[in-house]
Design an enzyme around this catalytic site. Structure first.
Site, PDB file in Angstrom:
ATOM      1  N   LYS A  95       0.819  -1.226   0.000  1.00  0.00           N
ATOM      2  CA  LYS A  95       0.000   0.000   0.000  1.00  0.00           C
ATOM      3  C   LYS A  95       0.847   1.269   0.000  1.00  0.00           C
ATOM      4  O   LYS A  95       0.485   2.268  -0.628  1.00  0.00           O
ATOM      5  CB  LYS A  95      -0.942  -0.005   1.204  1.00  0.00           C
ATOM      6  CG  LYS A  95      -0.259   0.007   2.559  1.00  0.00           C
ATOM      7  CD  LYS A  95      -1.204  -0.267   3.689  1.00  0.00           C
ATOM      8  CE  LYS A  95      -1.587  -1.700   3.784  1.00  0.00           C
ATOM      9  NZ  LYS A  95      -0.509  -2.605   4.231  1.00  0.00           N
ATOM     10  N   GLY A 104      -6.886  -6.071   1.862  1.00  0.00           N
ATOM     11  CA  GLY A 104      -6.443  -7.434   2.130  1.00  0.00           C
ATOM     12  C   GLY A 104      -7.246  -8.396   1.273  1.00  0.00           C
ATOM     13  O   GLY A 104      -7.199  -8.359   0.045  1.00  0.00           O
ATOM     14  N   GLY A 145      -0.747 -10.745  17.874  1.00  0.00           N
ATOM     15  CA  GLY A 145      -0.118 -10.603  16.574  1.00  0.00           C
ATOM     16  C   GLY A 145      -0.860  -9.686  15.621  1.00  0.00           C
ATOM     17  O   GLY A 145      -0.522  -9.604  14.436  1.00  0.00           O
ATOM     18  N   LYS A 169      -4.268   3.803   2.287  1.00  0.00           N
ATOM     19  CA  LYS A 169      -5.359   3.086   1.620  1.00  0.00           C
ATOM     20  C   LYS A 169      -6.392   4.042   1.048  1.00  0.00           C
ATOM     21  O   LYS A 169      -6.889   3.831  -0.069  1.00  0.00           O
ATOM     22  CB  LYS A 169      -6.008   2.115   2.606  1.00  0.00           C
ATOM     23  CG  LYS A 169      -5.086   0.962   3.013  1.00  0.00           C
ATOM     24  CD  LYS A 169      -5.696   0.111   4.111  1.00  0.00           C
ATOM     25  CE  LYS A 169      -4.774  -1.044   4.490  1.00  0.00           C
ATOM     26  NZ  LYS A 169      -5.321  -1.839   5.614  1.00  0.00           N
TER      27      LYS A 169
END
Length: 404
Positions: A100, A129, A182, A200
């Protein structure tokens, strides 16, 4: 047969390798031919990888191999990834990326280079995504004049806000939890400061409105200043706090793009988008409002979007698929100075002072009481300058736009 090289064997790159090799038969059917993973470029060694025999460390091997048709760039950033992308396109190879930052800062240049060389530069995975948004925006909605794009563009910040709302965690506690799971990097600034969402919305705005919008043209505010007090006051007003990227085309043709927290009404579908999920709303003059929803990041969802681009290129070898827009400039974008909206205000001030400053405002209450502060929603839309003028002399602790 179409040969593919992957640059970078991190989360997304390894996912692309898995999808390409694990779904060979179905991919071959959809691509009208075999797609073979020939090289993987990475400076690290992976002796135990099932792809160990395909690793190289010198990009020139890929660049100078006439059999390589498509280069998948998953390195990230705008440093070596930019150099390798330029060289791959110049060598007549199509490039597919999830990067991106690279698309947001150099997309116009790279699209032009791809056009000159008669190849493709595709980047479906760079925004949502695994959520298909770029292809629908450029193809399925092509008959519309796009008026506005807005949405939840970053899963990490959405997870943090969800945990603050659902579990009553502080920002710091919710961030720590996101890092443990994570979802957030050790250095989370790209997410929590809004930079990821900024890149984005730049890409979406370029496709929707036809001019390159640079990240430095987009006022960007993250969520680090959002507190549990703000969450409680928002709930009392029937709203939730969400970090949104927005791009609005004005009547003069300029694009007003920005990233900031918003109070979103609980009846709005965006309010129900929780955890690491993303949602992007597009408003067209013919179709009205449509929304795209799903996982905005992750190894396999992102790899899925990358491989879809690879299949698209392979299916159309020799026929360039164009995703392009005009160059940017100072006349392409404008700030948010003229954008009027209602506002949520929390200030260290008595109720009467807030009422006096903002006539017609709706006062808010929270479960634990406000202590030495009060909060409200403004009664009528105001620009940021008008709001600041009205609140002069008050000690404001939080000011957030309301999405109406």
């Amino acid at each position: 047969m179409v040969n593919v090289a992957i640059l970078g064997f991190g989360t997304v790159g390894s996912g692309v390798a898995e999808v390409l090799t694990g779904h060979e038969s179905s991919i071959e059917r959809k691509a009208d031919g075999l797609i073979r993973l020939k090289y993987i470029l990475d400076v690290r060694d992976f002796p135990d990888s099932p792809f160990a025999d395909r690793f190289v460390k010198d990009f020139a091997v890929i660049e100078n191999d006439p059999e390589v048709d498509i280069v998948v760039e998953t390195i990230g950033g705008a440093g070596v990834a930019l150099d390798f992308t330029r060289r791959a396109l110049a060598a007549g190879k199509s490039v597919v990326t999830s990067n991106k930052e690279l698309v947001a800062t150099h997309g116009y240049e790279l699209n032009q280079l791809a056009r000159e060389k008669g190849v493709c530069y595709l980047f479906e995975a760079s925004v949502g995504g695994g959520i298909p948004i770029i292809r629908p925006l450029s193809q399925c909605l092509a008959a519309n004049e796009i008026l506005e794009i807005y949405g939840i563009l970053n899963g990490t910040t959405n997870y943090i806000l969800t945990r603050m709302i659902r579990a009553g965690l502080s920002f710091d506690a919710a961030l720590a939890e996101a890092q443990e799971k994570g979802y957030a990097e050790r250095d989370p600034s790209a997410d929590v400061d809004g930079h990821d969402a900024c890149r984005k919305i730049c890409i979406l705005a370029a496709i929707a409105f036809g001019r390159h919008i640079y990240p430095e043209q987009v006022p960007t505010q993250g969520i680090a200043g959002v507190t549990l007090a703000d969450v409680d006051y928002a709930e009392s007003a029937g709203k939730k706090i969400k970090l949104l990227g927005r791009a609005i085309r004005r009547e003069d043709g300029k694009v007003c793009a920005y990233v900031a927290p918003h109070l979103v009404d609980q009846a709005n579908p965006l309010a129900g988008v929780e955890d690491v999920f993303n949602a992007i709303s597009v408003r067209g003059d013919a179709i009205g409002d449509v929304m795209f929803y799903g996982r905005g990041a992750g190894k396999l969802p992102t790899a899925s979007a990358v491989v879809a681009d690879v299949i698209d290129v392979a299916r159309n070898m020799g026929h360039r698929k164009a995703l392009s827009w005009e160059p940017g400039g100072e006349d392409a974008a404008c700030g948010t100075d003229a954008l009027a909206s209602r506002w949520y205000v929390r200030a260290k001030a008595p109720v009467d002072a807030l009422r006096s400053a903002l006539p017609g405002c709706k006062l808010l209450a929270r479960r634990e009481g406000g202590g030495d502060e009060s909060a409200c929603l403004t009664g009528s839309p105001l620009t940021q300058g008008e709001l600041e003028q009205a609140l002069a002399g008050l000690e404001c602790r939080s000011v957030i736009r309301v999405l109406d």
